[in-house]
Design a protein around this motif. Structure first.
Motif, PDB file in Angstrom:
ATOM      1  N   ASP A 532       3.248   4.363   4.354  1.00 60.28           N
ATOM      2  CA  ASP A 532       4.513   3.643   4.213  1.00 60.28           C
ATOM      3  C   ASP A 532       4.369   2.508   3.207  1.00 60.28           C
ATOM      4  OD1 ASP A 532       3.998   0.946   5.848  1.00 60.28           O
ATOM      5  OD2 ASP A 532       3.025   2.614   6.894  1.00 60.28           O
ATOM      6  N   THR A 533       5.499   1.903   2.824  1.00 58.76           N
ATOM      7  CA  THR A 533       5.521   0.889   1.762  1.00 58.76           C
ATOM      8  C   THR A 533       4.692  -0.331   2.132  1.00 58.76           C
ATOM      9  OG1 THR A 533       7.751   1.624   1.232  1.00 58.76           O
ATOM     10  CG2 THR A 533       7.039  -0.454   0.269  1.00 58.76           C
ATOM     11  N   ARG A 534       4.775  -0.757   3.386  1.00 58.06           N
ATOM     12  CA  ARG A 534       4.039  -1.953   3.806  1.00 58.06           C
ATOM     13  C   ARG A 534       2.530  -1.712   3.720  1.00 58.06           C
ATOM     14  NH1 ARG A 534       4.612  -5.092   9.647  1.00 58.06           N
ATOM     15  NH2 ARG A 534       3.178  -6.803   9.161  1.00 58.06           N
ATOM     16  N   THR A 535       2.086  -0.549   4.210  1.00 55.92           N
ATOM     17  CA  THR A 535       0.656  -0.213   4.145  1.00 55.92           C
ATOM     18  C   THR A 535       0.205  -0.065   2.697  1.00 55.92           C
ATOM     19  OG1 THR A 535       0.901   0.976   6.241  1.00 55.92           O
ATOM     20  CG2 THR A 535      -1.113   1.375   4.993  1.00 55.92           C
ATOM     21  N   GLU A 536       1.111   0.468   1.852  1.00 56.56           N
ATOM     22  CA  GLU A 536       0.774   0.627   0.438  1.00 56.56           C
ATOM     23  C   GLU A 536       0.506  -0.730  -0.207  1.00 56.56           C
ATOM     24  OE1 GLU A 536       2.716   2.328  -3.729  1.00 56.56           O
ATOM     25  OE2 GLU A 536       3.782   2.592  -1.838  1.00 56.56           O
ATOM     26  N   VAL A 537       1.286  -1.714   0.153  1.00 54.14           N
ATOM     27  CA  VAL A 537       1.081  -3.063  -0.384  1.00 54.14           C
ATOM     28  C   VAL A 537      -0.267  -3.606   0.060  1.00 54.14           C
ATOM     29  CG1 VAL A 537       1.919  -5.451  -0.295  1.00 54.14           C
ATOM     30  CG2 VAL A 537       3.552  -3.567  -0.541  1.00 54.14           C
ATOM     31  N   GLN A 538      -0.613  -3.392   1.343  1.00 56.58           N
ATOM     32  CA  GLN A 538      -1.913  -3.844   1.856  1.00 56.58           C
ATOM     33  C   GLN A 538      -3.068  -3.167   1.111  1.00 56.58           C
ATOM     34  OE1 GLN A 538      -1.394  -3.033   6.150  1.00 56.58           O
ATOM     35  NE2 GLN A 538      -1.974  -5.172   6.483  1.00 56.58           N
ATOM     36  N   ILE A 539      -2.954  -1.836   0.935  1.00 58.80           N
ATOM     37  CA  ILE A 539      -4.008  -1.087   0.247  1.00 58.80           C
ATOM     38  C   ILE A 539      -4.148  -1.560  -1.195  1.00 58.80           C
ATOM     39  CG2 ILE A 539      -4.665   1.212  -0.622  1.00 58.80           C
ATOM     40  CD1 ILE A 539      -3.454   2.402   1.930  1.00 58.80           C
ATOM     41  N   GLN A 540      -3.001  -1.818  -1.860  1.00 58.41           N
ATOM     42  CA  GLN A 540      -3.048  -2.276  -3.257  1.00 58.41           C
ATOM     43  C   GLN A 540      -3.734  -3.634  -3.357  1.00 58.41           C
ATOM     44  OE1 GLN A 540      -1.826   0.015  -5.585  1.00 58.41           O
ATOM     45  NE2 GLN A 540      -3.130  -1.302  -6.831  1.00 58.41           N
ATOM     46  N   LYS A 541      -3.435  -4.539  -2.396  1.00 56.41           N
ATOM     47  CA  LYS A 541      -4.099  -5.861  -2.380  1.00 56.41           C
ATOM     48  C   LYS A 541      -5.605  -5.695  -2.181  1.00 56.41           C
ATOM     49  CE  LYS A 541      -0.273  -8.693  -0.576  1.00 56.41           C
ATOM     50  NZ  LYS A 541       0.218  -9.459   0.606  1.00 56.41           N
ATOM     51  N   ALA A 542      -5.974  -4.812  -1.255  1.00 54.84           N
ATOM     52  CA  ALA A 542      -7.402  -4.583  -0.989  1.00 54.84           C
ATOM     53  C   ALA A 542      -8.088  -4.002  -2.216  1.00 54.84           C
ATOM     54  CB  ALA A 542      -7.550  -3.630   0.204  1.00 54.84           C
ATOM     55  N   MET A 543      -7.412  -3.088  -2.914  1.00 57.27           N
ATOM     56  CA  MET A 543      -7.999  -2.486  -4.110  1.00 57.27           C
ATOM     57  C   MET A 543      -8.117  -3.513  -5.233  1.00 57.27           C
ATOM     58  SD  MET A 543      -6.120   1.252  -3.953  1.00 57.27           S
ATOM     59  CE  MET A 543      -6.994   2.112  -5.232  1.00 57.27           C
ATOM     60  N   ASP A 544      -7.158  -4.418  -5.320  1.00 55.26           N
ATOM     61  CA  ASP A 544      -7.238  -5.485  -6.328  1.00 55.26           C
ATOM     62  C   ASP A 544      -8.441  -6.387  -6.060  1.00 55.26           C
ATOM     63  OD1 ASP A 544      -5.014  -4.541  -7.614  1.00 55.26           O
ATOM     64  OD2 ASP A 544      -3.603  -5.897  -6.596  1.00 55.26           O
TER      65      ASP A 544
END
Length: 607
Positions: A532-544
């Motif tokens: 979902d969009t919220r989890t995607e934001v979390q994953i993107q932050k972690a990848m950054d």
């Protein structure tokens, strides 16, 4: 998680392509245990000899009783119980020694077979780590697992049973034949006359039952495969209301299995009664002839009893030899599959003068790289690019364009056909493979977590990490708060499929694992399409967080996430057709611009 179904392994009646060559190789492999095998043979022969001598000695007790009874009628002293007691004690000692020898040979043979199995599994396990990736790309996981489990088990069990059985059977046949001839050559000839009859009847049954056994094994495999398939996709079967169709297919297959199994078991069950019937004919002939010879004082009464026991002992080892001969076929087939695997070509693990990885920064350069999975079909043609330490490189393109191929070349899962890939000025071929891969961290779309605690799964990136380091990596990956909400926190055990956490949480855990490993170069396969969009934001932050200060190669599916990449490689049909940053590629109005605009249009239409 894992691909491919579990292989069915060895089928009944399966034969080796090169029986003699495989058995020769197996005997050579068993050479390491020749001392143990020598003692197995010695004790097996000794046990058999003591068993064979028993009936001859026991016959003397029968003769002594008969002579005593006859003598008493004639006015003699009667039965000499002291002498009979001595004979029976001798027989008891013979059988006791035989049992002891049999126990010792069984103990040694079990040790030999299990040591060989342990060694084989160890060699296969070590071999897997030295195999090139193209072997696993062209071979199912089930096939490899089948060789490690089914084939090695078949080999172990058949060796443990057949080796000693063959020795004792052959020794018994020879020994019993000698003892029978020592009693009466004529009676031996009568006893042997029934053998051709029994062999003809047995061969006729085996010939008829073989096709049913083959069908039984084949349809057993079909049923196992269907049950495994339906069980794995049970939700899909229910969703599409296919229960009746599944049951119908199962019933049809099960009916064929029933018929094959019934006929094969019935025919094989007839072998014993037929053998007993033929054997009884032999006993009748031996008894009549023996009685006649005893009356003529050619043999003693006890010899008849001994001879009947030997006749009983003679037919059984012949059956065992036939069974062992059949068992050796499956032994050879299993051995052949194992040796084929062990003889597969390996990739070179070590460079001649390996370059150490200490002090490297992570600058990567592609110099006129050419590559194809097959030499006559090159899919990457003359690719060159320079990547500086800390830069973010995106690899984009449609499905099947060859994005993953670039990653496989970087990791040396495959070697380039020509050209070179350099890391800080050193050709990656100058590094030991294991050390080269220590420089890389991977977060793939297909998350892999094993059955163990969450802490163990994160620590997989650095096995000697402390609990504090694991927690720090989890915080950087934005997964710490989630772990704290679980029943046992970091000690919660993930099940075999890691299905007790969500897809997004699994992805965050793999990112934490990569952060803990602290690699110089990162390979990221964006895995945000199934969350979902919220989890995607979390994953993107972690990848950054993960990419900070590291050279990163990102396989991009959503082009909006890689607009800030320093270099974008655009792939199509295996070739890199465009490269540059986002703005330059948009201005070119080429394939990248087309891909980007199509995704933007889709997003607008969905909105």
């Amino acid at each position: 998680m894992g691909r491919g179904g579990m292989g069915h392994g060895m089928g009944a009646g399966e034969k080796a392509k090169d029986f003699k060559g495989t058995m020769k190789k197996l005997l050579s492999y068993m050479g390491a245990y020749k001392i143990g095998i020598f003692f197995v043979m010695a004790f097996a022969v000794g046990s058999t000899i003591f068993t064979i001598v028993g009936p001859k000695v026991l016959g003397k007790a029968t003769t002594e009783i008969f002579n005593g009874l006859v003598g008493k009628v004639s006015g003699g002293d009667g039965i000499n119980f002291t002498k009979i007691g001595q004979i029976l004690l001798t027989v008891l000692c013979l059988y006791a020694v035989s049992a002891l020898f049999s126990f010792i040979q069984g103990y040694i043979m079990t040790g030999v077979s299990q040591k060989m199995t342990y060694r084989m599994r160890k060699e296969i396990s070590e071999k897997i780590n030295r195999m090139p990736m193209n072997y696993f790309d062209t071979t199912t996981h089930g096939e490899v697992l089948s060789r490690v489990t089914n084939d090695v088990d078949t080999l172990s069990q058949s060796l443990n049973q057949s080796a000693t059985q063959m020795i004792t059977s052959v020794t018994t046949i020879i020994g019993v034949l000698i003892m029978m001839l020592s009693i009466s050559p004529l009676m031996t000839l009568i006893a042997l006359l029934v053998l051709p009859l029994s062999m003809v009847l047995i061969s006729a049954i085996v010939k008829r039952s073989q096709k049913y056994f083959k069908n039984q094994q084949e349809y057993l495999g079909h049923i196992n495969g269907q049950v495994e398939e339906v069980y794995g996709g049970h939700n899909i079967v229910k969703a599409f209301n296919k229960e009746e169709d599944v049951i119908q297919v199962f019933d049809e297959t099960n009916a064929v299995l029933y018929q094959s199994a019934w006929k094969s078991q019935f025919l094989s069950g007839m072998m014993m009664p037929i053998m007993q019937f033929v054997g009884n004919l032999g006993y009748v002939g031996v008894s009549i002839l023996g009685g006649y010879l005893a009356i003529k004082n050619v043999i003693e009464v006890g010899d008849i009893q001994s001879f009947i026991q030997y006749v009983r002992s003679f037919t059984q080892p012949i059956q065992q030899v036939a069974q062992v001969a059949n068992m050796l076929q499956s032994t050879a087939a299993a051995s052949e599959r194992v040796f084929e695997f062990l003889d597969e070509e390996e990739e070179d693990q070590f460079a001649e003068n390996p370059t150490p990885i200490e002090g490297l920064n992570g600058n990567v350069e592609f110099e006129h790289v050419h590559f194809g999975y097959h030499p006559d079909h090159i899919i990457i043609n003359d690719f060159s690019a320079k990547v500086k330490h800390g830069q973010k490189i995106a690899i984009v393109g449609p499905t099947g364009a060859g994005k993953t191929t670039m990653i496989k070349l970087l990791m040396r899962f495959y070697d380039v056909n020509s050209g070179a890939i350099m890391v800080d000025g050193h050709n990656i071929k100058d590094f030991n493979r294991s050390e080269l891969r220590q420089m890389f961290g991977m977060v793939l779309q297909d998350t892999w977590l094993f059955n163990g605690t969450i802490e163990d799964n994160i620590r997989y990136g650095k096995l000697d990490a402390t609990h504090e380091e694991v927690v720090a990596a989890a915080k950087a990956a934005h997964v710490h708060r989630f772990v704290q909400t679980l029943p046992n926190g970091y000690n919660m055990v993930l099940n075999e499929e890691a299905s007790n956490v969500s897809q997004g949480q699994k992805q965050l855990l793999t990112i934490a694992r990569a952060i803990l490993a602290d690699p110089k170069i990162l390979i990221l396969d964006e895995a945000t399409s199934s969350v979902d969009t919220r989890t995607e934001v979390q994953i993107q932050k972690a990848m950054d967080n993960l990419m900070k200060g590291r050279t990163s190669f990102v396989i991009a599916h959503r082009l909006s996430t890689i607009r800030d990449a320093d270099l974008i490689l655009v792939m199509k049909d295996g070739d890199i057709i465009e490269q540059g940053n986002h703005n330059d590629l948009i201005k070119q109005n080429g394939f990248y611009a087309e891909l980007y605009n199509s995704q933007f249009a889709q997003a607008s239409s969905c909105a």
